[in-house]
Design a protein around this motif. Structure first.
Motif, PDB file in Angstrom:
ATOM      1  N   SER A  18      18.790  -4.747 -14.771  1.00 28.95           N
ATOM      2  CA  SER A  18      19.640  -4.935 -13.592  1.00 28.95           C
ATOM      3  C   SER A  18      19.843  -3.627 -12.843  1.00 28.95           C
ATOM      4  O   SER A  18      19.885  -3.596 -11.612  1.00 28.95           O
ATOM      5  CB  SER A  18      20.988  -5.534 -13.993  1.00 28.95           C
ATOM      6  OG  SER A  18      21.810  -4.592 -14.652  1.00 28.95           O
ATOM      7  N   ARG A  19      19.949  -2.497 -13.575  1.00 23.92           N
ATOM      8  CA  ARG A  19      20.103  -1.195 -12.915  1.00 23.92           C
ATOM      9  C   ARG A  19      18.804  -0.767 -12.228  1.00 23.92           C
ATOM     10  O   ARG A  19      18.837  -0.152 -11.158  1.00 23.92           O
ATOM     11  CB  ARG A  19      20.506  -0.114 -13.921  1.00 23.92           C
ATOM     12  CG  ARG A  19      21.817  -0.324 -14.647  1.00 23.92           C
ATOM     13  CD  ARG A  19      22.988  -0.524 -13.718  1.00 23.92           C
ATOM     14  NE  ARG A  19      23.282  -1.936 -13.540  1.00 23.92           N
ATOM     15  CZ  ARG A  19      24.356  -2.406 -12.914  1.00 23.92           C
ATOM     16  NH1 ARG A  19      25.251  -1.579 -12.405  1.00 23.92           N
ATOM     17  NH2 ARG A  19      24.555  -3.704 -12.787  1.00 23.92           N
ATOM     18  N   ASP A 163      14.018 -13.093 -15.463  1.00 19.09           N
ATOM     19  CA  ASP A 163      13.406 -11.767 -15.583  1.00 19.09           C
ATOM     20  C   ASP A 163      12.288 -11.595 -14.557  1.00 19.09           C
ATOM     21  O   ASP A 163      12.142 -10.518 -13.967  1.00 19.09           O
ATOM     22  CB  ASP A 163      12.854 -11.560 -16.986  1.00 19.09           C
ATOM     23  CG  ASP A 163      13.945 -11.574 -18.052  1.00 19.09           C
ATOM     24  OD1 ASP A 163      15.124 -11.350 -17.702  1.00 19.09           O
ATOM     25  OD2 ASP A 163      13.619 -11.819 -19.231  1.00 19.09           O
ATOM     26  N   ALA A 164      11.493 -12.637 -14.365  1.00 20.32           N
ATOM     27  CA  ALA A 164      10.397 -12.554 -13.400  1.00 20.32           C
ATOM     28  C   ALA A 164      10.913 -12.281 -11.998  1.00 20.32           C
ATOM     29  O   ALA A 164      10.314 -11.503 -11.241  1.00 20.32           O
ATOM     30  CB  ALA A 164       9.581 -13.848 -13.424  1.00 20.32           C
ATOM     31  N   ARG A 165      12.030 -12.899 -11.646  1.00 18.32           N
ATOM     32  CA  ARG A 165      12.585 -12.689 -10.310  1.00 18.32           C
ATOM     33  C   ARG A 165      13.007 -11.237 -10.123  1.00 18.32           C
ATOM     34  O   ARG A 165      12.758 -10.629  -9.082  1.00 18.32           O
ATOM     35  CB  ARG A 165      13.777 -13.628 -10.090  1.00 18.32           C
ATOM     36  CG  ARG A 165      14.163 -13.778  -8.621  1.00 18.32           C
ATOM     37  CD  ARG A 165      15.174 -14.904  -8.448  1.00 18.32           C
ATOM     38  NE  ARG A 165      15.439 -15.178  -7.049  1.00 18.32           N
ATOM     39  CZ  ARG A 165      14.729 -16.002  -6.287  1.00 18.32           C
ATOM     40  NH1 ARG A 165      13.673 -16.609  -6.800  1.00 18.32           N
ATOM     41  NH2 ARG A 165      15.044 -16.196  -5.018  1.00 18.32           N
ATOM     42  N   ALA A 166      13.659 -10.671 -11.138  1.00 19.83           N
ATOM     43  CA  ALA A 166      14.066  -9.270 -11.056  1.00 19.83           C
ATOM     44  C   ALA A 166      12.848  -8.362 -10.954  1.00 19.83           C
ATOM     45  O   ALA A 166      12.849  -7.389 -10.180  1.00 19.83           O
ATOM     46  CB  ALA A 166      14.908  -8.892 -12.273  1.00 19.83           C
ATOM     47  N   ILE A 167      11.799  -8.664 -11.698  1.00 20.33           N
ATOM     48  CA  ILE A 167      10.598  -7.827 -11.684  1.00 20.33           C
ATOM     49  C   ILE A 167       9.908  -7.886 -10.324  1.00 20.33           C
ATOM     50  O   ILE A 167       9.399  -6.876  -9.829  1.00 20.33           O
ATOM     51  CB  ILE A 167       9.668  -8.227 -12.837  1.00 20.33           C
ATOM     52  CG1 ILE A 167      10.292  -7.752 -14.168  1.00 20.33           C
ATOM     53  CG2 ILE A 167       8.264  -7.665 -12.658  1.00 20.33           C
ATOM     54  CD1 ILE A 167       9.706  -8.381 -15.398  1.00 20.33           C
ATOM     55  N   VAL A 168       9.884  -9.048  -9.694  1.00 23.38           N
ATOM     56  CA  VAL A 168       9.339  -9.141  -8.335  1.00 23.38           C
ATOM     57  C   VAL A 168      10.140  -8.254  -7.384  1.00 23.38           C
ATOM     58  O   VAL A 168       9.570  -7.527  -6.554  1.00 23.38           O
ATOM     59  CB  VAL A 168       9.333 -10.603  -7.839  1.00 23.38           C
ATOM     60  CG1 VAL A 168       8.998 -10.662  -6.351  1.00 23.38           C
ATOM     61  CG2 VAL A 168       8.336 -11.433  -8.635  1.00 23.38           C
ATOM     62  N   ASN A 169      11.453  -8.277  -7.496  1.00 25.66           N
ATOM     63  CA  ASN A 169      12.300  -7.428  -6.641  1.00 25.66           C
ATOM     64  C   ASN A 169      12.059  -5.952  -6.901  1.00 25.66           C
ATOM     65  O   ASN A 169      12.074  -5.130  -5.973  1.00 25.66           O
ATOM     66  CB  ASN A 169      13.776  -7.761  -6.856  1.00 25.66           C
ATOM     67  CG  ASN A 169      14.155  -9.118  -6.303  1.00 25.66           C
ATOM     68  OD1 ASN A 169      13.568  -9.587  -5.330  1.00 25.66           O
ATOM     69  ND2 ASN A 169      15.125  -9.766  -6.925  1.00 25.66           N
ATOM     70  N   ILE A 170      11.850  -5.601  -8.167  1.00 26.32           N
ATOM     71  CA  ILE A 170      11.567  -4.212  -8.522  1.00 26.32           C
ATOM     72  C   ILE A 170      10.218  -3.785  -7.931  1.00 26.32           C
ATOM     73  O   ILE A 170      10.066  -2.659  -7.458  1.00 26.32           O
ATOM     74  CB  ILE A 170      11.588  -4.053 -10.056  1.00 26.32           C
ATOM     75  CG1 ILE A 170      13.035  -4.152 -10.564  1.00 26.32           C
ATOM     76  CG2 ILE A 170      10.941  -2.754 -10.497  1.00 26.32           C
ATOM     77  CD1 ILE A 170      13.157  -4.421 -12.045  1.00 26.32           C
ATOM     78  N   ALA A 171       9.259  -4.690  -7.945  1.00 25.51           N
ATOM     79  CA  ALA A 171       7.941  -4.374  -7.395  1.00 25.51           C
ATOM     80  C   ALA A 171       7.959  -4.282  -5.875  1.00 25.51           C
ATOM     81  O   ALA A 171       7.278  -3.433  -5.286  1.00 25.51           O
ATOM     82  CB  ALA A 171       6.934  -5.440  -7.836  1.00 25.51           C
ATOM     83  N   ALA A 172       8.730  -5.131  -5.227  1.00 27.25           N
ATOM     84  CA  ALA A 172       8.717  -5.196  -3.760  1.00 27.25           C
ATOM     85  C   ALA A 172      10.119  -5.523  -3.239  1.00 27.25           C
ATOM     86  O   ALA A 172      10.375  -6.643  -2.809  1.00 27.25           O
ATOM     87  CB  ALA A 172       7.716  -6.251  -3.296  1.00 27.25           C
ATOM     88  N   PRO A 173      11.037  -4.541  -3.269  1.00 28.45           N
ATOM     89  CA  PRO A 173      12.395  -4.825  -2.793  1.00 28.45           C
ATOM     90  C   PRO A 173      12.445  -5.175  -1.308  1.00 28.45           C
ATOM     91  O   PRO A 173      13.293  -5.956  -0.884  1.00 28.45           O
ATOM     92  CB  PRO A 173      13.144  -3.520  -3.084  1.00 28.45           C
ATOM     93  CG  PRO A 173      12.083  -2.473  -3.189  1.00 28.45           C
ATOM     94  CD  PRO A 173      10.894  -3.170  -3.756  1.00 28.45           C
TER      95      PRO A 173
END
Length: 311
Positions: A18-19, A163-173
């Protein structure tokens, strides 16, 4: 300059992820669950972001806030006020119900519009944060990822939709005009979450069985599957971001040499690479001339995944 107040919630094992998502969205880190920023993010994008308060007025005292709130022009729109300093919304300090109701009542009297507690046209949020009183339009997040949990095709080691949703955001905010690829897409969990946010993403996998499964899953949720069969070595260059959930399950037996090839080819085809792995791969990442810019550990009981942002 417009300001936005965000409230977050996470499970204990998700804190680091989350951070990491927070840092990619806002470019800074806070320990707690409240963040103030001039950047506007849709709360439903994040599995951790509960709400966004689009701040209209603020005051050093409640009396100052009431005075400035008299300037609010809602026209024919009805409204209601919701105070965020309660145990559920978890913005400190927590106020008891009597004080919250009194604050909301006084603000309602100050606003020249018709209140409607059942079906208002606009919900106004009142928040006290770091000694300042804020009033703004309240935008609640929707747990879109919950709708994607039950897929026609599934296997146990796939990332969770959350988790996948967070990882997509981390990859392309900020994904506008970005071209993204998931070259080890499996059954398409990352693809579904990305497409549900309107993100331009392609998938591929060398395993025919999981490619067929990903196409079935994408069509199930109403998305046109753009998924090819083939290894990452055959992927074209020109992507802005590659998301690599390193294969490790029953369907794909992978050697150290193949792991290195996947990472090296991710570097070849994309400017930015986000790697999800159950093994430490720092040496392989450095060997591919990638630099680890940020990282987090995602825990599920004793099971851990590393999430690495590489450029």
């Amino acid at each position: 300059m417009k300001k936005y107040l965000y409230s977050f919630a996470w499970q204990k094992d998700e804190y680091e992820l989350s951070r990491l998502e927070m840092r990619t969205f806002f470019n800074f880190h806070v320990e707690g669950n409240v963040l103030m920023s001039q950047r506007k993010v849709e709360p439903s994008r994040s599995p951790y972001m509960r709400l966004r308060l689009d701040i209209l007025f603020e005051g050093n005292t409640f009396e100052q806030l009431v005075e400035t709130a008299k300037q609010l022009q809602l026209g024919e729109r009805t409204f209601k006020i919701h105070c965020l300093n309660n145990s559920r919304d978890a913005i400190e300090p927590t106020l008891n119900r009597t004080i919250r109701n009194e604050y909301m009542l006084q603000l309602s009297y100050a606003i020249e519009a018709e209140p409607d507690l059942e079906e208002p046209d606009i919900v106004l949020g009142l928040a006290i944060h770091d000694g300042t009183f804020y009033l703004g339009e309240l935008v609640a997040g929707e747990s879109v990822w919950l709708k994607h949990m039950q897929k026609p095709e599934m296997y146990s080691t796939a990332l969770s939709t959350r988790d996948a949703r967070a990882i997509v955001n981390i990859a392309a905010p900020y994904p506008d005009e970005l071209k993204i690829i998931d070259p080890c897409c499996g059954i398409g969990t990352v693809l579904v979450e990305a497409m549900s946010m309107g993100i331009n993403i392609e998938g591929r996998d060398m395993n025919k069985r999981v490619v067929w499964g990903s196409r079935i899953n994408l069509r199930h949720f109403g998305y046109e599957p753009n998924v090819e069969i083939g290894p990452i070595e055959e992927a074209d260059e020109g992507y802005d971001v590659a998301i690599i959930d390193m294969p490790y399950n029953l369907f794909t037996h992978i050697s150290s040499e193949l792991q290195q090839s996947i990472i090296t080819n991710a570097r070849r085809i994309a400017k930015r690479v986000v790697i999800v792995t159950i093994e430490t791969m720092d040496d392989k990442i450095h060997h591919a001339n990638l630099t680890i810019k940020d990282r987090a550990v995602l825990k599920k009981g004793k099971f851990e995944r590393q999430v690495l942002i590489c450029e």
